[in-house]
Design a protein around this motif. Sequence first.
Motif, PDB file in Angstrom:
ATOM      1  N   PHE A   1       3.244  11.161  -7.230  1.00  0.00           N
ATOM      2  CA  PHE A   1       2.268  10.167  -7.671  1.00  0.00           C
ATOM      3  C   PHE A   1       2.935   9.148  -8.587  1.00  0.00           C
ATOM      4  CE2 PHE A   1      -0.746   8.678 -10.878  1.00  0.00           C
ATOM      5  CZ  PHE A   1      -1.741   8.123 -10.088  1.00  0.00           C
ATOM      6  N   ASN A   2       3.711   9.631  -9.561  1.00  0.00           N
ATOM      7  CA  ASN A   2       4.435   8.714 -10.453  1.00  0.00           C
ATOM      8  C   ASN A   2       5.396   7.834  -9.665  1.00  0.00           C
ATOM      9  OD1 ASN A   2       3.186   9.687 -12.803  1.00  0.00           O
ATOM     10  ND2 ASN A   2       4.707  11.312 -13.059  1.00  0.00           N
ATOM     11  N   GLN A   3       6.089   8.437  -8.730  1.00  0.00           N
ATOM     12  CA  GLN A   3       7.018   7.692  -7.887  1.00  0.00           C
ATOM     13  C   GLN A   3       6.294   6.630  -7.074  1.00  0.00           C
ATOM     14  OE1 GLN A   3       8.737   9.440  -4.132  1.00  0.00           O
ATOM     15  NE2 GLN A   3      10.530   9.662  -5.449  1.00  0.00           N
ATOM     16  N   SER A   4       5.084   6.959  -6.638  1.00  0.00           N
ATOM     17  CA  SER A   4       4.296   6.023  -5.834  1.00  0.00           C
ATOM     18  C   SER A   4       3.976   4.755  -6.622  1.00  0.00           C
ATOM     19  CB  SER A   4       2.998   6.682  -5.372  1.00  0.00           C
ATOM     20  OG  SER A   4       3.263   7.781  -4.533  1.00  0.00           O
ATOM     21  N   ILE A   5       3.682   4.898  -7.891  1.00  0.00           N
ATOM     22  CA  ILE A   5       3.408   3.725  -8.728  1.00  0.00           C
ATOM     23  C   ILE A   5       4.628   2.825  -8.780  1.00  0.00           C
ATOM     24  CG2 ILE A   5       2.892   2.963 -11.083  1.00  0.00           C
ATOM     25  CD1 ILE A   5       1.209   5.489 -11.420  1.00  0.00           C
TER      26      ILE A   5
ATOM     27  N   LEU B   1       0.848  -1.192   0.000  1.00  0.00           N
ATOM     28  CA  LEU B   1       0.000   0.000   0.000  1.00  0.00           C
ATOM     29  C   LEU B   1       0.878   1.235   0.000  1.00  0.00           C
ATOM     30  CD1 LEU B   1      -2.704   1.510   0.343  1.00  0.00           C
ATOM     31  CD2 LEU B   1      -2.567   1.054   2.803  1.00  0.00           C
ATOM     32  N   VAL B   2       0.547   2.187  -0.868  1.00  0.00           N
ATOM     33  CA  VAL B   2       1.228   3.484  -0.897  1.00  0.00           C
ATOM     34  C   VAL B   2       0.169   4.574  -0.768  1.00  0.00           C
ATOM     35  CG1 VAL B   2       2.700   5.065  -2.195  1.00  0.00           C
ATOM     36  CG2 VAL B   2       3.084   2.590  -2.363  1.00  0.00           C
TER      37      VAL B   2
ATOM     38  N   ASN C   1      -0.401   3.775 -16.654  1.00  0.00           N
ATOM     39  CA  ASN C   1      -0.554   2.450 -17.239  1.00  0.00           C
ATOM     40  C   ASN C   1       0.413   1.427 -16.647  1.00  0.00           C
ATOM     41  OD1 ASN C   1      -2.729   2.902 -18.977  1.00  0.00           O
ATOM     42  ND2 ASN C   1      -1.405   3.762 -20.560  1.00  0.00           N
ATOM     43  N   ASP C   2       1.420   1.907 -15.902  1.00  0.00           N
ATOM     44  CA  ASP C   2       2.319   0.972 -15.228  1.00  0.00           C
ATOM     45  C   ASP C   2       1.576   0.168 -14.164  1.00  0.00           C
ATOM     46  OD1 ASP C   2       4.337   1.958 -16.785  1.00  0.00           O
ATOM     47  OD2 ASP C   2       5.231   3.210 -15.226  1.00  0.00           O
ATOM     48  N   LEU C   3       0.448   0.693 -13.685  1.00  0.00           N
ATOM     49  CA  LEU C   3      -0.365  -0.059 -12.737  1.00  0.00           C
ATOM     50  C   LEU C   3      -0.917  -1.327 -13.374  1.00  0.00           C
ATOM     51  CD1 LEU C   3      -2.401   2.888 -11.186  1.00  0.00           C
ATOM     52  CD2 LEU C   3      -0.757   1.469  -9.958  1.00  0.00           C
ATOM     53  N   PHE C   4      -1.172  -1.262 -14.671  1.00  0.00           N
ATOM     54  CA  PHE C   4      -1.728  -2.421 -15.373  1.00  0.00           C
ATOM     55  C   PHE C   4      -0.770  -3.600 -15.323  1.00  0.00           C
ATOM     56  CE2 PHE C   4      -2.437  -5.007 -19.166  1.00  0.00           C
ATOM     57  CZ  PHE C   4      -3.810  -5.194 -19.136  1.00  0.00           C
ATOM     58  N   ALA C   5       0.497  -3.333 -15.584  1.00  0.00           N
ATOM     59  CA  ALA C   5       1.489  -4.402 -15.586  1.00  0.00           C
ATOM     60  C   ALA C   5       1.650  -5.034 -14.210  1.00  0.00           C
ATOM     61  CB  ALA C   5       2.832  -3.869 -16.077  1.00  0.00           C
ATOM     62  N   LYS C   6       1.365  -4.269 -13.174  1.00  0.00           N
ATOM     63  CA  LYS C   6       1.471  -4.787 -11.810  1.00  0.00           C
ATOM     64  C   LYS C   6       0.157  -5.377 -11.305  1.00  0.00           C
ATOM     65  CE  LYS C   6       5.229  -1.797 -10.191  1.00  0.00           C
ATOM     66  NZ  LYS C   6       5.692  -0.888  -9.138  1.00  0.00           N
ATOM     67  N   CYS C   7      -0.884  -5.316 -12.118  1.00  0.00           N
ATOM     68  CA  CYS C   7      -2.222  -5.753 -11.698  1.00  0.00           C
ATOM     69  C   CYS C   7      -2.583  -5.069 -10.370  1.00  0.00           C
ATOM     70  CB  CYS C   7      -2.275  -7.275 -11.554  1.00  0.00           C
ATOM     71  SG  CYS C   7      -3.959  -7.942 -11.624  1.00  0.00           S
ATOM     72  N   ALA C   8      -2.210  -3.789 -10.278  1.00  0.00           N
ATOM     73  CA  ALA C   8      -2.416  -3.010  -9.057  1.00  0.00           C
ATOM     74  C   ALA C   8      -3.645  -2.118  -9.211  1.00  0.00           C
ATOM     75  CB  ALA C   8      -1.178  -2.169  -8.756  1.00  0.00           C
ATOM     76  N   SER C   9      -4.115  -1.582  -8.109  1.00  0.00           N
ATOM     77  CA  SER C   9      -5.310  -0.748  -8.129  1.00  0.00           C
ATOM     78  C   SER C   9      -4.983   0.663  -7.670  1.00  0.00           C
ATOM     79  CB  SER C   9      -6.399  -1.349  -7.234  1.00  0.00           C
ATOM     80  OG  SER C   9      -5.953  -1.431  -5.893  1.00  0.00           O
ATOM     81  N   ILE C  10      -5.777   1.607  -8.143  1.00  0.00           N
ATOM     82  CA  ILE C  10      -5.636   2.998  -7.717  1.00  0.00           C
ATOM     83  C   ILE C  10      -6.956   3.467  -7.129  1.00  0.00           C
ATOM     84  CG2 ILE C  10      -6.153   3.810 -10.059  1.00  0.00           C
ATOM     85  CD1 ILE C  10      -4.467   6.293  -9.406  1.00  0.00           C
TER      86      ILE C  10
ATOM     87  N   LEU D   1      -2.616   1.744  -4.559  1.00  0.00           N
ATOM     88  CA  LEU D   1      -2.155   3.126  -4.447  1.00  0.00           C
ATOM     89  C   LEU D   1      -3.359   4.006  -4.141  1.00  0.00           C
ATOM     90  CD1 LEU D   1      -0.327   5.612  -4.834  1.00  0.00           C
ATOM     91  CD2 LEU D   1      -0.640   5.356  -7.310  1.00  0.00           C
ATOM     92  N   VAL D   2      -3.268   4.770  -3.058  1.00  0.00           N
ATOM     93  CA  VAL D   2      -4.330   5.703  -2.684  1.00  0.00           C
ATOM     94  C   VAL D   2      -3.755   7.112  -2.758  1.00  0.00           C
ATOM     95  CG1 VAL D   2      -5.988   6.394  -0.931  1.00  0.00           C
ATOM     96  CG2 VAL D   2      -5.315   3.986  -1.121  1.00  0.00           C
ATOM     97  N   THR D   3      -4.425   7.997  -3.479  1.00  0.00           N
ATOM     98  CA  THR D   3      -3.992   9.383  -3.530  1.00  0.00           C
ATOM     99  C   THR D   3      -5.099  10.294  -3.026  1.00  0.00           C
ATOM    100  OG1 THR D   3      -3.085  11.170  -4.911  1.00  0.00           O
ATOM    101  CG2 THR D   3      -4.714   9.708  -5.951  1.00  0.00           C
ATOM    102  N   ILE D   4      -4.706  11.332  -2.292  1.00  0.00           N
ATOM    103  CA  ILE D   4      -5.680  12.297  -1.781  1.00  0.00           C
ATOM    104  C   ILE D   4      -5.594  13.612  -2.556  1.00  0.00           C
ATOM    105  CG2 ILE D   4      -5.557  11.244   0.507  1.00  0.00           C
ATOM    106  CD1 ILE D   4      -4.001  13.729   1.437  1.00  0.00           C
ATOM    107  N   VAL D   5      -4.830  13.584  -3.670  1.00  0.00           N
ATOM    108  CA  VAL D   5      -4.580  14.803  -4.447  1.00  0.00           C
ATOM    109  C   VAL D   5      -5.227  14.664  -5.824  1.00  0.00           C
ATOM    110  CG1 VAL D   5      -2.834  16.397  -5.309  1.00  0.00           C
ATOM    111  CG2 VAL D   5      -2.380  15.036  -3.245  1.00  0.00           C
TER     112      VAL D   5
END
Length: 327
Positions: free
Chosen positions: A224-228, A214-215, A250-259, A237-241
């Motif tokens: 934000f980019n660094q967080s990915i 979790l970031v 799209n790097d989240l896709f390769a990690k099968c991660a969620s935002i 990844l949770v952002t409050i901004v």
Amino acid sequence: MKAMVMTAFGDPKVLEMQDLPDPTPGDHDLLIKVLATAVNPVDCKTRQAPRWGDRHPPMILGFDVCGEVVETGSDVQTFAVGDTVFASPNIIRDGANAEFVCVDARTAAIAPSSLTPAESAALPLASLTAWESLHEHGSLQADHTVLIHAGAGGVGHIAIQLAKAAGARVLTTAGYDDSIQLCTDLHADHVINYRSENVLDRVMELTDGKGCELVLDTVGGEVFNQSIACLRHFGSLVTIVPGVPGDTINDLFAKCASIHFEFMGCRTMNNIDLDGQADILKQVAAAADTGTLRPHISKTYSLDQLPEAHTQQESGRTRGKLSVTVG
């Protein structure tokens, strides 16, 4: 009542003390005599430019409150006159930069008995944001490693404490000696100095090259980019901004991660699950009263010093929260 009114969009000079009629509570409202409020980035952003649709000056800011209930709406059964409560006033209604404010009773809770009104008023908005980010969006578990950016900030320093209370391993970032010390005092497991260290390299070193489950991004932009990049596969990844950059999303896709996008004002602005905020604040109050959670207040101002507090908030060098005493 005395109120610090935002008379136009602009710099802190647009804040002006005025005499106004006391607000009238609706059926679900508490009329609260304000003992203390606090300053948040959303106050400054709302003051600077149009932000909430058709809402325009004059308006009263202040989206944290601790105070005494002096009147209840006809449908309120959970509070009584004389109760000391804390809450985050609805962002599209007048706030707590005044002697009185109306708050929907379904979003309020009894204030922590172990804290002063100034300390209690520092909690609602930041703790709701941190709690929703970690637990509702991030599904934080005790075996998780979480990266919290800007750990000495208003949301960050609360998030560190909530994550530690959940049993998680906490990495955080800070860039100045006093900020690093605050994060250390809050028992963050590792504080990364973003001014002298490569955050990504350090995160990968501390997680054996896997990244974090979790970031929490409290900064936005390049962070934000660094967080990915700091996120492990299947992480969150949770952002409050708002206004996130899209060049690496799209790097989240390769990690099968969620935002996830966290905006604690969503419930009250849209009249959705209002009791959910009260439930969180009850748990926050319990954590404060057991010593698990403590707000850090950098400085306390009086209501007539609110323009000065806004200037400090916008400096980017505030540790924890700025409280404002009223009455």
